[in-house]
Every structure is written in structure tokens, then in C-alpha cells.
Motif scaffolding. Structure first.
Motif, PDB file in Angstrom:
ATOM      1  N   GLU A   1      45.306  34.088 -95.645  1.00 12.10           N
ATOM      2  CA  GLU A   1      44.625  34.616 -95.028  1.00 12.10           C
ATOM      3  C   GLU A   1      44.871  36.451 -95.042  1.00 12.10           C
ATOM      4  OE1 GLU A   1      48.389  34.237 -92.847  1.00 12.10           O
ATOM      5  OE2 GLU A   1      47.651  31.709 -92.849  1.00 12.10           O
ATOM      6  N   ILE A   2      45.127  37.078 -95.664  1.00 12.95           N
ATOM      7  CA  ILE A   2      44.357  38.728 -96.137  1.00 12.95           C
ATOM      8  C   ILE A   2      43.583  38.627 -96.729  1.00 12.95           C
ATOM      9  CG2 ILE A   2      44.537  40.911 -97.957  1.00 12.95           C
ATOM     10  CD1 ILE A   2      48.223  39.477 -97.859  1.00 12.95           C
ATOM     11  N   LYS A   3      43.334  37.705 -97.710  1.00 14.27           N
ATOM     12  CA  LYS A   3      41.280  37.688 -98.400  1.00 14.27           C
ATOM     13  C   LYS A   3      40.622  37.485 -97.392  1.00 14.27           C
ATOM     14  CE  LYS A   3      42.558  36.162-103.093  1.00 14.27           C
ATOM     15  NZ  LYS A   3      42.229  35.942-104.013  1.00 14.27           N
ATOM     16  N   HIS A   4      40.320  36.262 -96.221  1.00  9.28           N
ATOM     17  CA  HIS A   4      40.274  36.428 -95.110  1.00  9.28           C
ATOM     18  C   HIS A   4      40.047  36.653 -94.316  1.00  9.28           C
ATOM     19  CE1 HIS A   4      38.127  33.533 -92.465  1.00  9.28           C
ATOM     20  NE2 HIS A   4      38.800  33.843 -91.737  1.00  9.28           N
ATOM     21  N   ASN A   7      36.344  39.279 -93.242  1.00  7.09           N
ATOM     22  CA  ASN A   7      35.960  39.324 -91.952  1.00  7.09           C
ATOM     23  C   ASN A   7      36.041  40.800 -91.387  1.00  7.09           C
ATOM     24  OD1 ASN A   7      36.402  36.312 -91.308  1.00  7.09           O
ATOM     25  ND2 ASN A   7      38.395  36.935 -90.300  1.00  7.09           N
ATOM     26  N   LEU A   8      36.366  41.804 -92.612  1.00  3.39           N
ATOM     27  CA  LEU A   8      36.578  43.018 -91.947  1.00  3.39           C
ATOM     28  C   LEU A   8      35.590  44.148 -92.478  1.00  3.39           C
ATOM     29  CD1 LEU A   8      38.440  45.731 -90.719  1.00  3.39           C
ATOM     30  CD2 LEU A   8      39.769  45.947 -93.112  1.00  3.39           C
ATOM     31  N   GLU A  58      50.862  32.762-101.275  1.00  7.13           N
ATOM     32  CA  GLU A  58      49.694  31.682-101.329  1.00  7.13           C
ATOM     33  C   GLU A  58      48.699  32.301 -99.664  1.00  7.13           C
ATOM     34  OE1 GLU A  58      47.109  28.779-103.838  1.00  7.13           O
ATOM     35  OE2 GLU A  58      49.564  28.526-103.743  1.00  7.13           O
ATOM     36  N   THR A  59      49.098  31.290 -99.260  1.00 10.35           N
ATOM     37  CA  THR A  59      48.288  31.841 -98.183  1.00 10.35           C
ATOM     38  C   THR A  59      48.034  32.621 -96.984  1.00 10.35           C
ATOM     39  OG1 THR A  59      49.677  29.559 -97.517  1.00 10.35           O
ATOM     40  CG2 THR A  59      48.716  30.379 -95.531  1.00 10.35           C
ATOM     41  N   SER A  60      49.753  33.607 -97.310  1.00 13.33           N
ATOM     42  CA  SER A  60      48.948  34.834 -96.930  1.00 13.33           C
ATOM     43  C   SER A  60      47.989  35.892 -97.749  1.00 13.33           C
ATOM     44  CB  SER A  60      50.959  36.023 -97.126  1.00 13.33           C
ATOM     45  OG  SER A  60      51.529  34.744 -95.985  1.00 13.33           O
ATOM     46  N   ASN A  61      47.918  35.350 -98.636  1.00 13.95           N
ATOM     47  CA  ASN A  61      46.874  35.900 -99.794  1.00 13.95           C
ATOM     48  C   ASN A  61      45.276  35.497 -99.051  1.00 13.95           C
ATOM     49  OD1 ASN A  61      48.699  37.671-101.164  1.00 13.95           O
ATOM     50  ND2 ASN A  61      49.173  36.089-102.667  1.00 13.95           N
TER      51      ASN A  61
END
Length: 313
Positions: A70-73, A77-78, A65-68
């Protein structure tokens, strides 16, 4: 004999059978106990492993969930970076356009500056010619007097000189006696020629248009006289103007408005010290040709106006 032997064998076999069966049952029970114990231990171990596995699974899910997140974040950012990149590209494009415009303006400014420098050079030349005009007028007056009366008086002193300030200087001893405002005979000769020279100069309209005034200045030394020095210097300057107008009525009628008298007392000495020689130099009549400031200012104003017109185009 034979019967006894048979009975004896049967009893012995029956006695041997039951202990063996009991041992076997005990062994089976013991095995079952161990099997149950193993099963129990295995269940405990399996249960612990299961709890651990569940905990690991929960931790993994949290990490996932944290990785998801971070991926969304990172994706956000991208996207922001992509948007910023597009903005930067647009700014670079605008910068390139602005640079091209600036380069064009620089070239235009170079042309304007070159034209301004030419205009400034012309203005300086014209102003220089006006400044030289003042000195030329005084030189003509000086030379005219010297042609008629000579360069020196009976004592060998110059009748007329031109000072560092560009003014004609008449020695006071030529024009006035000490502490007097009455013009001497020798002084009248000089002033007669001066009146003729100024008439000739002012007859030239190209010269006259630049002249604002011809100022007759009276100067004394710092010693006290019967008359206060300020009054004495002013009265002498006024006496010279009056004599010039009387000596040459044409000068008075045509150009009398150009002449002014000013007394400076002892406040503008040309020599320092308390010697007779220094006092004699400071006692003098000076004649200054004052150019029209408005004419010079108009030249400057016209130059600035032309320059501003070019910049506004």
C-alpha cells in the motif's frame, strides 16, 4: 533390666525411621510428579503460545507486506499526482499565456468591430442614398410633368402619382380607352413630358451609372376583354415605350437601351373588390426605375472584402 530397655528403644526407633523415609520419598516423588506435570502443562501452554505467536508473527508479516504494498502504491500515486501537478502547473501557465493573448485579441477584435461598424454605417448610408436615388428620379419626372400639364386632368383625377412601391403610376383612363392599345391625345401630352424628363435625368452620368432599366409596366383589372388581359397589358406597355422613343428621338438614340415593356395582366392589383373604382385603380401604367443590382452588390462585396482583409491580418 537395663539391657532390655535399651534394646527396646532401638527397635522402636528403627521402625519409626522407615515409615518416615518412605513418606518423605513419596512426598518427593509426588512433588516431582507435580513438577513434571507442571512442566508438561507449561510446555503445552508454551507450545500453544509459541504457535499462536508464530501465527501472529505470520499475520503481522502479511499485514506488513500489505502495508508495504500500500505504501508503494501510495508512493506511486504520489509520484503520479506530482507529475499531474507539474502538468497542471504547465497548463495553468499556458492558460495564462493564452488568456493574455486572448485579451490582446479581444482588444484587437474590438478595434476591428468598431472599424467594421463604421464601414457598415458608411455602406448603409451609401445604399440608402442609392435607394433614395430611385425615388428622387421618379419625383423629378412627376414634378416635370405637373409643371407642364398640371396635377390633375379635366375630371380632377391626378395625372401622375407615385405608388407605395416607388413607381410612377399613370391612370389608364388618361392614356388608353377601354379595351384599346391606342394612346389617347391626353395621354400623348403626358408621355411627351415623360420622354423629356427621362432624357434630362439620364443625361446625369452620376444617376445613370446606378440605373439598370426603366420598366414600363402594363396592368389590367380582372375582367375579361376582347384581347386576353396578359396580351392587352403587354401591348399597352409596348405602345408606351414605342411612343416615348418616337416622341423624343434623342432619348431613343442615347438611352433606348434602358427602356423595357412588361405586361402583368391582372395579377398585381393595387385595390381589392369588384367595384368600378377598384377596377379603375387596377387599370394603370406603372413606370419603375430598376437600379443596377451589380453596383449595389459590388458595394456589399467591397465591404465584405475589406472586412475579411482586416480579419486576416
Amino acid at each position: 533390666m537395663k539391657i532390655r530397655r535399651r534394646h527396646f528403644r532401638q527397635s522402636s526407633e528403627a521402625q519409626n525411621f522407615w515409615p518416615s523415609f518412605t513418606d518423605m520419598i513419596s512426598t518427593i516423588a509426588l512433588i516431582l510428579f507435580f513438577l513434571m506435570l507442571l512442566a508438561y502443562i507449561q510446555n503445552i501452554i508454551t507450545g500453544n503460545n509459541l504457535e499462536y505467536a508464530k501465527q501472529q508473527l505470520m499475520d503481522t508479516e502479511k499485514k506488513l507486506e500489505t502495508s508495504n504494498m500500500e505504501i508503494k502504491h501510495a508512493e506511486n500515486n504520489l509520484r503520479l499526482l506530482e507529475d499531474r501537478l507539474e502538468d497542471i502547473k504547465a497548463e495553468v501557465k499556458q492558460g495564462e499565456i493564452a488568456l493574455q493573448i486572448s485579451e490582446q485579441k479581444i482588444e484587437e477584435q474590438k478595434d476591428i468591430i468598431a472599424a467594421s461598424n463604421r464601414e457598415l454605417g458608411n455602406l448603409r448610408a451609401e445604399l440608402r442614398s442609392i435607394a433614395v436615388l430611385r425615388l428622387d428620379v421618379l419625383k423629378k419626372v412627376k414634378e416635370s410633368i405637373e409643371d407642364e400639364l398640371g396635377k390633375t386632368d379635366d375630371t380632377g383625377k391626378p395625372l401622375v402619382t407615385i405608388g407605395e412601391n416607388g413607381n410612377i403610376r399613370l391612370s389608364n383612363s388618361i392614356v388608353f380607352d377601354p379595351d384599346s392599345t391606342t394612346i389617347k391625345t391626353e395621354g400623348k401630352k403626358v408621355l411627351n413630358e415623360l420622354a423629356k424628363s427621362f432624357e434630362a435625368v439620364l443625361n446625369d452620368k452620376n444617376v445613370r451609372k446606378y440605373i439598370d432599366a426603366i420598366e414600363i409596366q402594363g396592368h389590367t383589372d380582372k375582367r375579361p376583354y376582347l384581347e386576353p388581359n396578359r396580351k392587352l397589358s403587354t401591348d399597352r406597355a409596348t405602345a408606351v415605350v414605342d411612343y416615348l422613343m418616337k416622341s423624343n428621338p434623342t432619348l431613343a438614340n442615347r438611352y433606348g437601351e434602358y427602356f423595357a415593356a412588361t405586361g402583368y395582366s391582372e395579377y398585381r392589383p393595387v385595390a381589392t373588390g369588384n367595384t368600378e373604382e377598384a377596377w379603375a385603380q387596377n387599370r394603370r401604367i406603372e413606370i419603375a426605375v430598376i437600379l443596377k443590382d451589380p453596383n449595389i452588390q459590388n458595394l456589399i462585396d467591397n465591404y465584405l472584402k475589406d472586412s475579411l482583409d482586416v480579419f486576416e491580418q
